[in-house]
Design an enzyme around this catalytic site. Structure first.
Site, PDB file in Angstrom:
ATOM      1  N   TYR A 188       0.833  -1.205   0.000  1.00  0.00           N
ATOM      2  CA  TYR A 188       0.000   0.000   0.000  1.00  0.00           C
ATOM      3  C   TYR A 188       0.871   1.259   0.000  1.00  0.00           C
ATOM      4  O   TYR A 188       2.074   1.180  -0.220  1.00  0.00           O
ATOM      5  CB  TYR A 188      -0.989  -0.068   1.156  1.00  0.00           C
ATOM      6  CG  TYR A 188      -1.946  -1.238   1.013  1.00  0.00           C
ATOM      7  CD1 TYR A 188      -2.761  -1.342  -0.114  1.00  0.00           C
ATOM      8  CD2 TYR A 188      -2.008  -2.252   1.954  1.00  0.00           C
ATOM      9  CE1 TYR A 188      -3.616  -2.425  -0.283  1.00  0.00           C
ATOM     10  CE2 TYR A 188      -2.862  -3.335   1.796  1.00  0.00           C
ATOM     11  CZ  TYR A 188      -3.659  -3.419   0.675  1.00  0.00           C
ATOM     12  OH  TYR A 188      -4.498  -4.490   0.495  1.00  0.00           O
ATOM     13  N   ARG A 235       3.300  -1.376  11.075  1.00  0.00           N
ATOM     14  CA  ARG A 235       3.300  -2.722  10.492  1.00  0.00           C
ATOM     15  C   ARG A 235       4.101  -2.763   9.197  1.00  0.00           C
ATOM     16  O   ARG A 235       3.923  -1.923   8.324  1.00  0.00           O
ATOM     17  CB  ARG A 235       1.868  -3.199  10.218  1.00  0.00           C
ATOM     18  CG  ARG A 235       1.815  -4.654   9.758  1.00  0.00           C
ATOM     19  CD  ARG A 235       0.413  -5.188   9.638  1.00  0.00           C
ATOM     20  NE  ARG A 235       0.292  -6.471  10.317  1.00  0.00           N
ATOM     21  CZ  ARG A 235      -0.565  -7.427   9.958  1.00  0.00           C
ATOM     22  NH1 ARG A 235      -1.377  -7.236   8.945  1.00  0.00           N
ATOM     23  NH2 ARG A 235      -0.611  -8.555  10.621  1.00  0.00           N
TER      24      ARG A 235
END
Length: 374
Positions: A188, A235
């Site tokens: 992403y 993350r």
């Protein structure tokens, strides 16, 4: 109690967690429409799973352009903030700690999901390959399609997106969350800046590894100033393999994943963030994460570390015993087993996941999984 090591308390930032079991981010596409608003059904879902020591929400877009899949919730409108308040209250009533995962998909989107049908935004105008996005084709119906070709953000626009992360973090705290997790994994937007294969910029955010990590660094520093680094996790999803072709994950590949993520973890350590979450490859025959990489990040990073992947209670305990992890996240098992910690504690049989109801829909395959009955 079996597997008792998983039920020892652990410190996370300002929180004392009651066990070492984590509910990781799991996209379920159940938000209310229009507006991608969290709802009572979602509150029930999270409350059912509040036996976890730490809960991290499904990916939650920080702005309208951050959406890449139909019906995923946001954290940018007043209505969304109010909706999340129902969820944080339900989780806190059960005694758990919950962080919001702040998400921007970047190029992993489609014009039909973007404001005014515009192109998705990214580090560069390089399209994502080897990945599908999920769009609404009719009310309550969707389809998987190829992502649209993105446009590159200008330098000023990159800085504006950094501020959108800070605002989303503030919104999350206003909604009652205990902290936020920056989604810097799985191909992403943040990942698109980090990888040289998706970032061909020639400004301060492109070229060298230091420059490609600058977007992440500015987000971490800005969010830390906004809500406190003790309320922040990040993350990553480093993928290791002997060949570059096997390291492609959702259209992203790192030339040198070891160097890239060692330097990325140093950024987190410098900002004193509360935790590092590592999403491991979890498909059949996926490459294993090297033990020396685990040891290196354990040595570099002083906060809490947890992993998500193909873990059983036994393999989770082994990693914790080795001192390489503080907690372990269980994704798919938590979908079908709302009482997963109890099942782990007593070695009870697990429910199977209904793969037909993972994304979108109603309570079926979402809140109707039964708790264990002896």
């Amino acid at each position: 109690m079996k597997n008792s090591l998983l039920f020892e308390p652990v410190k996370l930032g300002r929180h004392q967690l009651r066990n070492r079991i984590v509910l990781p981010p799991l996209t379920r596409s159940r938000s209310s429409q229009p507006g991608n608003i969290p709802n009572e059904l979602m509150a029930t879902y999270y409350a059912q799973r509040a036996g976890a020591g730490l809960m991290v929400t499904e990916g939650t877009q920080i702005e309208p352009r951050g959406q890449g899949y139909a019906w995923t919730p946001g954290i940018y409108s007043p209505e969304q903030i109010e909706g999340w308040k129902k969820i944080t209250q339900a989780v806190h009533d059960k005694g758990s700690v919950i962080f919001a995962q702040l998400w921007h998909v970047g190029r992993v989107s489609h014009t039909s999901l973007q404001p005014h049908g515009d192109a998705p935004i990214s580090a560069s105008d390089i399209p994502a390959t080897g990945v599908k996005v999920f769009i609404e084709t009719a009310p309550h119906q969707g389809a998987l399609v190829d992502p649209s070709i993105p446009r590159a953000l200008t330098t000023d626009e990159v800085k504006q997106v950094v501020q959108l992360y800070a605002q989303a973090a503030r919104n999350a705290m206003d909604a009652g969350f205990d902290g936020v997790e920056i989604h810097s994994a799985n191909g992403y937007l943040v990942n698109q800046f980090i990888s040289s294969q998706s970032n061909n910029r020639d400004d301060e955010y492109g070229g060298t590894l230091k420059n490609r990590l600058r977007f992440l660094k500015e987000i971490v520093e800005t969010v830390s100033k906004e809500i406190g680094s003790e309320n922040l996790g990040v993350r990553f999803s480093p993928l290791f393999s002997s060949t570059k072709e096997e390291r492609v994950y959702l259209g992203i590949v790192e030339d040198d994943p070891r160097e890239t993520y060692i330097e990325a973890v140093k950024i987190l350590e410098d900002s004193h963030v509360a935790y590092l979450s590592i999403a491991e490859a979890d498909w059949d025959n996926a490459p294993e994460m090297p033990i020396d990489f685990r040891k290196d990040i354990r040595q570099i990073f002083s906060g809490a570390i947890f992993y998500a992947g193909r873990y059983t209670a036994e393999s989770a305990i082994e990693l914790i015993k080795e001192g390489l992890a503080d907690m372990i996240a269980f994704g798919r098992p938590f979908i079908a087993n709302p009482d997963l910690p109890e099942r782990i504690a007593h070695n009870w049989q697990l429910n199977n996941v209904d793969h037909t109801s993972l994304y979108g829909g109603d309570a079926k395959g979402y809140t109707d999984y039964p708790a264990y009955k002896e």
